[in-house]
Design an enzyme around this catalytic site. Structure first.
Site, PDB file in Angstrom:
ATOM      1  N   GLY A   7      13.259  38.331 105.953  1.00 26.33           N
ATOM      2  CA  GLY A   7      12.372  37.671 105.002  1.00 26.33           C
ATOM      3  C   GLY A   7      13.105  37.330 103.727  1.00 26.33           C
ATOM      4  O   GLY A   7      14.139  37.919 103.399  1.00 26.33           O
ATOM      5  N   SER A  11       9.973  39.329  99.652  1.00 22.46           N
ATOM      6  CA  SER A  11       8.937  39.277 100.685  1.00 22.46           C
ATOM      7  C   SER A  11       8.405  40.659 101.071  1.00 22.46           C
ATOM      8  O   SER A  11       7.363  40.752 101.731  1.00 22.46           O
ATOM      9  CB  SER A  11       9.466  38.564 101.932  1.00 22.46           C
ATOM     10  N   GLY A  12       9.108  41.723 100.698  1.00 16.82           N
ATOM     11  CA  GLY A  12       8.641  43.076 101.001  1.00 16.82           C
ATOM     12  C   GLY A  12       9.397  43.767 102.117  1.00 16.82           C
ATOM     13  O   GLY A  12       8.902  44.736 102.704  1.00 16.82           O
ATOM     14  N   TYR A  43      30.858  36.056  90.086  1.00 15.63           N
ATOM     15  CA  TYR A  43      29.981  35.539  89.042  1.00 15.63           C
ATOM     16  C   TYR A  43      30.743  34.797  87.944  1.00 15.63           C
ATOM     17  O   TYR A  43      30.158  33.995  87.211  1.00 15.63           O
ATOM     18  CB  TYR A  43      29.126  36.665  88.461  1.00 15.63           C
ATOM     19  N   ASP A  78      16.743  46.885 107.250  1.00 12.57           N
ATOM     20  CA  ASP A  78      16.329  45.997 106.167  1.00 12.57           C
ATOM     21  C   ASP A  78      17.396  44.911 106.000  1.00 12.57           C
ATOM     22  O   ASP A  78      18.456  45.161 105.446  1.00 12.57           O
ATOM     23  CB  ASP A  78      16.177  46.816 104.886  1.00 12.57           C
ATOM     24  N   GLU A 145      17.740  39.012  88.985  1.00 11.66           N
ATOM     25  CA  GLU A 145      16.909  38.020  89.659  1.00 11.66           C
ATOM     26  C   GLU A 145      16.195  37.086  88.689  1.00 11.66           C
ATOM     27  O   GLU A 145      15.579  36.102  89.102  1.00 11.66           O
ATOM     28  CB  GLU A 145      15.867  38.715  90.549  1.00 11.66           C
ATOM     29  N   PHE A 181       0.213  45.092 102.887  1.00 14.48           N
ATOM     30  CA  PHE A 181       0.453  46.299 103.685  1.00 14.48           C
ATOM     31  C   PHE A 181       0.847  47.503 102.847  1.00 14.48           C
ATOM     32  O   PHE A 181       0.681  48.646 103.273  1.00 14.48           O
ATOM     33  CB  PHE A 181       1.523  46.029 104.757  1.00 14.48           C
TER      34      PHE A 181
END
Length: 206
Positions: A7, A11-12, A43, A78, A145, A181
């Site tokens: 995801g 998105s979790g 960066y 994950d 982020e 959820f």
């Protein structure tokens, strides 16, 4: 058995990985938080160091998938090696940060790696709209982020949608916008019912 959670950013994935590991007694596999020798250079000059960065991530993720393939436990992961390649590395290439020649070499390396491992037994894809992702990203407040553009997030979402449409393995798509959820037990139960149907055939699939 290998279960992958896929995801977009926000998105979790991590939350669902943890919850499913607790629910089923599976072993969670999160991305290793280790020293990255390229991060500062990346960066400072993204165009110069993108290829090096992507090869580094590919190596780390290949190490993870080798460990999973050799485990006798059920592992829930994950983010898989597949997303790093088909979403993030491909996006860097299309943004002009990786040349076509370097990307071809990168993909050759990836295909050699995948020749000795297999796809997850089940890939769970958390499908999310941009407003939902933005709300989640803002809520968790990670400093790195904050500079993420809507265009970048939308581009990743488009790549995820195209990748899932062409995915050759077993996939379960979950509407992450409509299922809270983390906070609603009934929504989490809805997800575990769908997983049971795919893995064990305990309930009829919708």
């Amino acid at each position: 058995m290998h279960i992958g959670i896929a995801g977009n950013i926000g998105s979790g994935k991590t939350t669902l990985t943890r919850m499913l590991a607790d629910h089923y007694g599976w072993t969670p596999k999160f991305e290793a938080v280790t020293y990255n020798p390229y991060i500062e250079d990346y960066y400072r000059d993204i165009h110069r160091w993108s290829f090096n960065m992507e090869v580094y991530f590919l190596t780390q993720r290949f190490r993870d998938i080798l460990e999973i393939s050799q485990s006798e436990e059920t592992v829930i992961q994950d983010r898989t090696i597949l997303e790093g390649v088909y979403i993030f590395a491909a996006n860097n290439k299309d943004m002009g940060n990786i040349s076509q020649r370097d990307f071809d070499t990168y993909m050759d390396l990836f295909h050699v790696m995948m020749s000795v491992v297999k796809l997850p037994d089940l890939l769970i894809y958390l499908e999310s709209s941009i407003p939902h992702l933005v709300a989640k990203i803002q809520k968790r407040g990670r400093e790195y982020e904050k500079g993420m553009s809507l265009e970048y997030l939308s581009g990743l979402n488009d790549r995820y949608a195209a990748w899932i449409r062409s995915y050759q393995g077993k996939v379960l798509t979950i509407d992450a916008d409509s299922l809270d959820f983390e906070n609603r037990p009934e929504d989490f139960s809805c997800i575990t019912d769908m997983i049971d149907a795919r893995l064990y055939g305990l309930f009829p699939e919708q």
